[in-house]
Design a protein around this motif. Structure first.
Motif, mmCIF file in Angstrom:
data_model
loop_
_atom_site.group_PDB
_atom_site.id
_atom_site.type_symbol
_atom_site.label_atom_id
_atom_site.label_comp_id
_atom_site.label_asym_id
_atom_site.label_seq_id
_atom_site.Cartn_x
_atom_site.Cartn_y
_atom_site.Cartn_z
ATOM 1 N N VAL A 124 -62.493 -152.926 -100.553
ATOM 2 C CA VAL A 124 -62.561 -153.967 -99.431
ATOM 3 C C VAL A 124 -63.455 -153.338 -98.379
ATOM 4 O O VAL A 124 -62.949 -152.511 -97.496
ATOM 5 C CB VAL A 124 -61.245 -154.404 -98.906
ATOM 6 N N GLY A 125 -64.755 -153.651 -98.336
ATOM 7 C CA GLY A 125 -65.512 -152.904 -97.285
ATOM 8 C C GLY A 125 -65.309 -153.031 -95.784
ATOM 9 O O GLY A 125 -65.403 -152.294 -94.984
ATOM 10 N N ARG A 126 -64.623 -154.122 -95.564
ATOM 11 C CA ARG A 126 -64.160 -154.404 -93.998
ATOM 12 C C ARG A 126 -63.307 -153.264 -93.498
ATOM 13 O O ARG A 126 -63.479 -153.214 -92.207
ATOM 14 C CB ARG A 126 -63.625 -155.743 -93.964
ATOM 15 N N TRP A 127 -62.625 -152.695 -94.223
ATOM 16 C CA TRP A 127 -61.737 -151.487 -93.910
ATOM 17 C C TRP A 127 -62.489 -150.217 -93.347
ATOM 18 O O TRP A 127 -61.982 -149.272 -92.735
ATOM 19 C CB TRP A 127 -60.591 -151.292 -94.802
ATOM 20 N N ALA A 128 -63.886 -150.167 -93.733
ATOM 21 C CA ALA A 128 -64.590 -148.668 -93.331
ATOM 22 C C ALA A 128 -64.413 -148.928 -91.892
ATOM 23 O O ALA A 128 -64.409 -147.649 -91.435
ATOM 24 C CB ALA A 128 -66.093 -149.256 -93.668
ATOM 25 N N TYR A 129 -64.632 -149.934 -90.931
ATOM 26 C CA TYR A 129 -64.686 -149.826 -89.605
ATOM 27 C C TYR A 129 -63.424 -149.207 -89.167
ATOM 28 O O TYR A 129 -63.416 -148.345 -88.390
ATOM 29 C CB TYR A 129 -64.699 -151.219 -89.064
ATOM 30 N N ALA A 130 -62.358 -149.490 -89.473
ATOM 31 C CA ALA A 130 -60.745 -149.102 -89.122
ATOM 32 C C ALA A 130 -60.890 -147.613 -89.594
ATOM 33 O O ALA A 130 -60.272 -146.966 -88.684
ATOM 34 C CB ALA A 130 -59.786 -150.048 -89.744
ATOM 35 N N THR A 131 -61.240 -147.493 -90.817
ATOM 36 C CA THR A 131 -61.169 -146.066 -91.447
ATOM 37 C C THR A 131 -62.160 -145.079 -90.591
ATOM 38 O O THR A 131 -61.577 -144.168 -90.122
ATOM 39 C CB THR A 131 -61.717 -146.092 -92.923
ATOM 40 N N SER A 132 -63.375 -145.599 -90.153
ATOM 41 C CA SER A 132 -64.115 -144.797 -89.477
ATOM 42 C C SER A 132 -63.670 -144.375 -87.905
ATOM 43 O O SER A 132 -63.670 -143.285 -87.462
ATOM 44 C CB SER A 132 -65.489 -145.255 -89.350
ATOM 45 N N LYS A 133 -62.840 -145.547 -87.495
ATOM 46 C CA LYS A 133 -62.494 -145.157 -86.177
ATOM 47 C C LYS A 133 -61.328 -144.434 -86.075
ATOM 48 O O LYS A 133 -60.944 -143.634 -85.066
ATOM 49 C CB LYS A 133 -62.021 -146.535 -85.446
ATOM 50 N N ARG A 134 -60.398 -144.821 -87.221
ATOM 51 C CA ARG A 134 -59.220 -143.777 -87.159
ATOM 52 C C ARG A 134 -59.698 -142.436 -87.293
ATOM 53 O O ARG A 134 -58.906 -141.401 -86.713
ATOM 54 C CB ARG A 134 -58.352 -144.227 -88.469
ATOM 55 N N TYR A 135 -60.513 -142.074 -88.076
ATOM 56 C CA TYR A 135 -61.039 -140.724 -88.279
ATOM 57 C C TYR A 135 -61.720 -140.216 -86.967
ATOM 58 O O TYR A 135 -61.229 -138.954 -86.594
ATOM 59 C CB TYR A 135 -62.254 -140.754 -89.271
ATOM 60 N N ASP A 136 -62.550 -141.145 -86.246
ATOM 61 C CA ASP A 136 -62.732 -140.603 -85.018
ATOM 62 C C ASP A 136 -61.573 -140.455 -84.133
ATOM 63 O O ASP A 136 -61.675 -139.385 -83.159
ATOM 64 C CB ASP A 136 -63.483 -141.957 -84.327
ATOM 65 N N GLU A 137 -60.660 -140.955 -84.174
ATOM 66 C CA GLU A 137 -59.465 -140.812 -83.380
ATOM 67 C C GLU A 137 -58.988 -139.299 -83.656
ATOM 68 O O GLU A 137 -58.535 -138.364 -82.589
ATOM 69 C CB GLU A 137 -58.303 -141.775 -83.547
ATOM 70 N N HIS A 138 -58.658 -138.993 -84.948
ATOM 71 C CA HIS A 138 -58.349 -137.583 -85.179
ATOM 72 C C HIS A 138 -59.163 -136.602 -84.764
ATOM 73 O O HIS A 138 -58.786 -135.358 -84.441
ATOM 74 C CB HIS A 138 -58.067 -137.430 -86.613
ATOM 75 N N LEU A 139 -60.670 -136.722 -85.144
ATOM 76 C CA LEU A 139 -61.374 -135.659 -84.630
ATOM 77 C C LEU A 139 -61.529 -135.611 -83.367
ATOM 78 O O LEU A 139 -61.635 -134.216 -82.591
ATOM 79 C CB LEU A 139 -62.851 -136.398 -85.256
ATOM 80 N N VAL A 140 -61.386 -136.477 -82.541
ATOM 81 C CA VAL A 140 -61.587 -136.427 -81.085
ATOM 82 C C VAL A 140 -60.403 -135.497 -80.400
ATOM 83 O O VAL A 140 -60.435 -134.612 -79.497
ATOM 84 C CB VAL A 140 -61.504 -137.904 -80.344
ATOM 85 N N LEU A 141 -59.359 -136.039 -80.999
ATOM 86 C CA LEU A 141 -58.086 -135.320 -80.429
ATOM 87 C C LEU A 141 -57.907 -133.868 -80.790
ATOM 88 O O LEU A 141 -57.382 -133.103 -79.917
ATOM 89 C CB LEU A 141 -56.869 -136.256 -80.930
ATOM 90 N N ALA A 142 -58.216 -133.501 -81.940
ATOM 91 C CA ALA A 142 -58.493 -132.191 -82.592
ATOM 92 C C ALA A 142 -59.464 -131.340 -81.877
ATOM 93 O O ALA A 142 -59.228 -130.172 -81.331
ATOM 94 C CB ALA A 142 -58.468 -132.068 -84.079
ATOM 95 N N MET A 143 -60.643 -131.955 -81.756
ATOM 96 C CA MET A 143 -61.788 -130.999 -81.369
ATOM 97 C C MET A 143 -61.783 -130.851 -79.886
ATOM 98 O O MET A 143 -62.047 -129.712 -79.432
ATOM 99 C CB MET A 143 -63.013 -131.651 -81.674
ATOM 100 N N ALA A 144 -61.288 -131.903 -78.972
ATOM 101 C CA ALA A 144 -61.088 -131.707 -77.635
ATOM 102 C C ALA A 144 -59.971 -130.602 -77.413
ATOM 103 O O ALA A 144 -60.380 -129.803 -76.406
ATOM 104 C CB ALA A 144 -60.758 -132.977 -76.976
ATOM 105 N N GLU A 145 -58.989 -130.632 -78.239
ATOM 106 C CA GLU A 145 -58.036 -129.373 -78.059
ATOM 107 C C GLU A 145 -58.506 -128.301 -78.258
ATOM 108 O O GLU A 145 -58.274 -127.263 -77.483
ATOM 109 C CB GLU A 145 -56.848 -129.905 -78.674
ATOM 110 N N ASP A 146 -59.358 -128.122 -79.411
ATOM 111 C CA ASP A 146 -59.979 -126.936 -79.696
ATOM 112 C C ASP A 146 -60.907 -126.323 -78.776
ATOM 113 O O ASP A 146 -60.839 -125.057 -78.354
ATOM 114 C CB ASP A 146 -60.736 -127.049 -80.781
ATOM 115 N N CYS A 147 -61.734 -127.179 -78.109
ATOM 116 C CA CYS A 147 -62.719 -126.824 -76.824
ATOM 117 C C CYS A 147 -62.225 -126.785 -75.487
ATOM 118 O O CYS A 147 -62.962 -126.326 -74.574
ATOM 119 C CB CYS A 147 -64.061 -127.405 -77.043
ATOM 120 N N GLY A 148 -61.106 -127.504 -75.418
ATOM 121 C CA GLY A 148 -60.586 -127.230 -74.139
ATOM 122 C C GLY A 148 -60.829 -128.059 -73.028
ATOM 123 O O GLY A 148 -60.886 -128.118 -71.875
ATOM 124 N N ILE A 149 -61.314 -129.432 -73.564
ATOM 125 C CA ILE A 149 -61.722 -130.331 -72.841
ATOM 126 C C ILE A 149 -60.509 -131.864 -72.851
ATOM 127 O O ILE A 149 -59.736 -131.844 -73.600
ATOM 128 C CB ILE A 149 -63.238 -131.279 -72.986
#
Length: 330
Positions: free
Chosen positions: A143-168
């Motif tokens: 069901v293609g409509r879940w691509a948006y939620a999936t992409s944003k959920r991925y973004d959330e994980h990426l932001v929290l992890a990468m920001a911690e790694d680089c100290g921002i």
């Protein structure tokens, strides 16, 4: 002078945020590739010497780097939304790569990073109102409509992890149903945009599903106040925060309210469109979507203030200016 970079700057939400942050004394660089944004949304900002517009694609890291020298805070709003009619490819690629690049830039500049995510990440979770630690219940990838939620959920994980790694410092904001002047006039702008358009043109109001699904709607001035509060806060590092109003309204009721506020009498003409007929493919919707806003109040001292009817009246007045000339031309 405090320097901001705002992505998606010519879009609905981001252009209002640009105006607000300029009014608060910031030096603002706005980035947008104008694929969906409208440079007219920045008319006021472009007359301000503290605003610089850079036309660039956030997926192009080299172009993004050329847009800014020094920056204290990156506020990332550029994104593709639910692929209701189009394919999911752009939604997945732009939202993932664009976030990666904006975040990488923040890391390189040692800047605070604030990203707008979406209430859609809660998916089909039946337990409302949604608190920030609620489960994400998404449908099948078929069901293609879940691509948006999936992409944003991925973004959330990426932001929290990468920001911690680089100290921002970073904050994730889940936005609930924003509307108001400058909203997109298609389904990208939300059901209220489409309903206002149909009513002002004396056309049938299209409603997806049975219309009993419920939402909360947040006036744009409230939403950008919440985003600004997070950008200025030192109290929400590595936090996820809902930003929205909490009045629950059904889509059918929303259509009826707008019909009345447009000065129409009698009952509105409504066409219920089965989900699978939206784009002749499988589609799923969320039955109820209401935020728990206690965390925003506690950490940001933020709560939405504009009542739905007040916001809708202002939105109708704005949209009428755009639609009336088109109707006369027809």
């Amino acid at each position: 002078m405090r320097k901001l970079l705002i992505t998606g700057a010519a879009g609905f939400l981001a252009s209002h945020l640009v105006d607000l942050m300029l009014s608060r004394g910031y030096d603002v660089t706005g980035v947008d590739d104008l694929s969906h944004g409208n440079v007219q949304n920045l008319d006021g900002a472009l007359r301000d010497s503290r605003f610089h517009f850079c036309q660039a694609d956030v997926c192009d890291m080299s172009a993004l780097r050329h847009c800014v020298d020094k920056v204290d805070t990156v506020i990332h709003l550029a994104a593709y939304k639910i692929p209701r009619y189009g394919t999911a490819t752009k939604t997945l690629l732009v939202n993932s790569q664009g976030t990666m690049n904006a975040l990488q830039l923040a890391c390189e500049k040692s800047a605070k990073f604030v990203i707008t995510s979406t209430s859609d990440v809660y998916g089909k979770n039946p337990n409302v109102p949604f608190s920030e630690d609620a489960d994400s219940v998404l449908g099948s990838p078929t069901v293609g409509r879940w691509a948006y939620a999936t992409s944003k959920r991925y973004d959330e994980h990426l932001v929290l992890a990468m920001a911690e790694d680089c100290g921002i410092y970073t904050t994730v904001l889940r936005i609930f149903g924003s509307y108001g002047p400058r909203q997109n006039l298609s389904w990208w702008g939300g059901p209220q945009s489409v309903f206002i358009d149909a009513i002002l043109r004396d056309e049938v109001i299209p409603i997806h599903g049975d219309g009993q699904q419920t939402r909360s709607f947040t006036f744009v001035s409230d939403t950008v106040r919440g985003i600004a509060a997070a950008a200025e806060s030192s109290n929400c590092n590595q936090e996820i925060i809902n930003i929205g109003a909490n009045e629950e309204v059904s889509i059918l009721d929303l259509a009826s309210r707008i019909y009345r506020m447009c000065g129409k009498s009698g009952s509105p003409a409504i066409k219920l469109i089965p989900y699978d007929e939206i784009a002749n493919r499988k589609y799923e919707d969320v039955r109820r979507r209401i935020p728990d806003t206690r965390k925003a109040k506690e950490l940001l001292n933020f709560e939405a203030k504009i009542p739905l009817e007040q916001g809708l009246l202002e939105t109708i007045a704005w949209q009428r200016q755009w639609i009336t000339p088109l109707v006369q031309a027809d």
